[in-house]
Design an enzyme around this catalytic site. Structure first.
Site, PDB file in Angstrom:
ATOM      1  CG  HIS A 183      -5.474   2.557   6.655  1.00 17.59           C
ATOM      2  ND1 HIS A 183      -6.231   1.018   6.398  1.00 17.59           N
ATOM      3  CD2 HIS A 183      -7.457   2.840   6.830  1.00 17.59           C
ATOM      4  CE1 HIS A 183      -7.726   1.064   6.395  1.00 17.59           C
ATOM      5  NE2 HIS A 183      -8.086   1.904   6.263  1.00 17.59           N
ATOM      6  CE1 TYR A 208       1.142   2.569   8.767  1.00 13.71           C
ATOM      7  CE2 TYR A 208      -0.288   4.501  10.124  1.00 13.71           C
ATOM      8  CZ  TYR A 208       0.026   3.894   9.155  1.00 13.71           C
ATOM      9  OH  TYR A 208      -1.081   3.771   7.909  1.00 13.71           O
ATOM     10  NE  ARG A 238      -2.043   2.090   3.480  1.00 12.77           N
ATOM     11  CZ  ARG A 238      -1.333   1.580   4.939  1.00 12.77           C
ATOM     12  NH1 ARG A 238      -1.705   1.299   5.842  1.00 12.77           N
ATOM     13  NH2 ARG A 238      -0.888   3.180   6.131  1.00 12.77           N
TER      14      ARG A 238
HETATM   15  C1  LIG Z   1     -15.530  -5.102  12.514  1.00 16.84           C
HETATM   16  C2  LIG Z   1     -14.046  -3.910  11.986  1.00 16.84           C
HETATM   17  N1  LIG Z   1     -13.463  -3.556  12.149  1.00 16.84           N
HETATM   18  C3  LIG Z   1     -12.214  -2.722  12.428  1.00 16.84           C
HETATM   19  C4  LIG Z   1     -12.286  -2.019  11.338  1.00 16.84           C
HETATM   20  C5  LIG Z   1     -11.552  -0.236  11.149  1.00 16.84           C
HETATM   21  N2  LIG Z   1     -10.915  -0.666  10.077  1.00 16.84           N
HETATM   22  C6  LIG Z   1     -10.582  -0.116   8.626  1.00 16.84           C
HETATM   23  S1  LIG Z   1     -10.359  -0.759   7.960  1.00 16.84           S
HETATM   24  C7  LIG Z   1      -9.132  -1.927   8.374  1.00 16.84           C
HETATM   25  C8  LIG Z   1      -7.831  -2.109   7.949  1.00 16.84           C
HETATM   26  C9  LIG Z   1      -7.980  -3.458   7.429  1.00 16.84           C
HETATM   27  O1  LIG Z   1      -6.260  -3.790   6.776  1.00 16.84           O
HETATM   28  P1  LIG Z   1      -6.307  -4.642   5.505  1.00 16.84           P
HETATM   29  O2  LIG Z   1      -7.864  -5.684   5.849  1.00 16.84           O
HETATM   30  O3  LIG Z   1      -5.087  -5.425   5.759  1.00 16.84           O
HETATM   31  O4  LIG Z   1      -6.300  -3.749   4.329  1.00 16.84           O
HETATM   32  P2  LIG Z   1      -6.316  -2.825   3.457  1.00 16.84           P
HETATM   33  O5  LIG Z   1      -6.625  -2.093   4.457  1.00 16.84           O
HETATM   34  O6  LIG Z   1      -4.776  -2.877   3.628  1.00 16.84           O
HETATM   35  O7  LIG Z   1      -6.792  -2.255   2.289  1.00 16.84           O
HETATM   36  C10 LIG Z   1      -9.264  -1.403   9.783  1.00 16.84           C
HETATM   37  C11 LIG Z   1      -9.249  -2.471  11.148  1.00 16.84           C
HETATM   38  C12 LIG Z   1     -13.933  -1.883  10.354  1.00 16.84           C
HETATM   39  N3  LIG Z   1     -13.757  -1.009   9.416  1.00 16.84           N
HETATM   40  N4  LIG Z   1     -14.674  -2.953  10.493  1.00 16.84           N
END
Ligand SMILES: Cc1ncc(C[n+]2csc(CCOP(=O)(O)OP(=O)(O)O)c2C)c(N)n1
Length: 352
Positions: free
Chosen positions: A254, A263, A250
């Site tokens: 985020h 970080y 990425r």
């Molecule tokens: C059930 C839930 N827990 C926490 C969140 C907060 N949250 C949004 S994105 C994210 C991380 C997602 O990481 P990843 O699956 O690696 O996808 P990326 O964002 O790196 O594409 C989190 C913890 C959420 N949206 N839904």
């Protein structure tokens, strides 16, 4: 399983990997390139639009274009896709209008409608919930005797959610035609991949579920295409699900609300920039004589046009009516929701 499948090395040269090599026609190779360039350019435009206050939020896919386009490009348009939220490349391959993607990030409730008309579920912000939807849809296709499959696009972080474990287990038990396509972009907001799983790789987990697990270089579009094509063939043949781990990065924070400098360091970004999915594919296409000046000019012109169209559609578009948040929860609004709607309207009127 540890070494990702790679057909094009970061320097653009073809690798000796032969198991997954496919002879795609030049038109397809160019079409893939066009999608890469347009996705990157539109992605940058989405970030700009958010910065200019036109979108509430945006999650950039910069760096992950090959992983997304390669995977989506080899599927049939009737194969249902279940995105997480970062999949602009997938949406564009599916011909979902960029303006509709923007409507979602602007907070318009109907933003998802154009998605379903293209056999793509709306984005799933509650992480990993969509993996179960993908399995359910795959089981439906199985029972209807269709030869379609479903794909759940998820992140490395999503693989730690209970829902994704349930989804993968159920899919394997039911031999559901579902591909779990994990874009391991090394970060889940600020949580690094090293803190996300103790298994050697995400693909290793497939053994425990009872399905094949494959690691692919997610910055190599041809490898992503080939690996997904093979998993799709397997699903269509009734042989069940596959877990694919596309190793990528990425490049942006985020979301537009995040500050990634808190970080992670510049050295890591530089390391992944050197593995950029677009520059390696350009070099490869030039070397095999497929990418000409004419093609490049045409692609650039289309990209400029699409960026302008996106801006025209978004800038100054009417704001969504917040009342809609309440209108579509139940057929008949409950007294509690009605009171909340009145309270919100009163607060907004007071602030205006
Ligand atoms: C059930 C839930 N827990 C926490 C969140 C907060 N949250 C949004 S994105 C994210 C991380 C997602 O990481 P990843 O699956 O690696 O996808 P990326 O964002 O790196 O594409 C989190 C913890 C959420 N949206 N839904």
């Amino acid at each position: 399983m540890d070494q990702p499948i790679q057909l094009i090395a970061p320097d653009g040269r073809a690798t000796p990997e032969s198991r997954y090599r496919r002879d795609l026609p030049p038109e397809t190779l160019v079409w893939l390139y066009e999608n890469l360039v347009i996705t990157r350019d539109l992605d940058a435009e989405f970030v700009n639009l958010q910065r200019q206050g036109e979108l509430a939020l945006y999650a950039s896919c910069r760096g992950q274009e090959a992983a997304q386009i390669g995977a989506a490009a080899c599927l049939r348009k009737t194969d249902w896709l279940f995105p997480q939220f970062r999949e602009l490349g997938v949406f564009l391959v599916r011909r979902i209008a960029p303006a509709h993607v923007a409507a979602v990030w602007r907070g318009a409730w109907h933003g998802g409608l154009d998605f379903t008309s293209k056999c793509c579920a709306p984005i799933a912000i509650p992480i990993a919930t969509h993996t179960l939807h993908a399995v359910g849809a795959a089981m439906a296709a199985q029972r209807l005797g269709e030869d379609s499959l479903t794909v759940a696009f998820l992140g490395d972080g999503a693989t730690s959610e209970g829902d994704s474990h349930e989804a993968m287990n159920l899919a394997a038990v039911e031999k559901a035609p579902c591909v779990f396509y994990v874009q391991n972009n090394q970060w889940a907001i600020s949580v690094p991949a090293s803190r996300q799983y103790a298994a050697p790789t995400i693909a290793h987990r497939a053994v425990g579920y009872g399905m094949p697990g494959i690691r692919v270089d997610g910055n190599d579009i041809l490898a992503c295409y080939a690996v997904m094509a093979k998993a799709a063939e397997r699903a269509r043949a009734g042989d069940g699900p596959t877990l694919i781990e596309a190793v990528t990065y990425r490049m942006e924070p985020h979301t537009t609300s995040d500050d990634a400098t808190r970080y992670r360091g510049a050295a890591e970004l530089a390391e992944w920039s050197a593995r950029d999915p677009i520059s390696r594919y350009r070099t490869y296409l030039r070397d095999i004589g497929v990418l000409t000046q004419r093609v490049d000019t045409r692609v650039r012109a289309r990209s400029v046009r699409l960026r302008a169209e996106l801006r025209d559609a978004v800038v100054g578009a009417p704001d969504a009516d917040v009342g809609e948040l309440f209108d579509h929860v139940y057929a008949e609004i409950t007294p509690e929701l009605s009171a909340q709607r009145a309270q919100l309207r009163a607060e907004l009127a007071w602030e205006a």
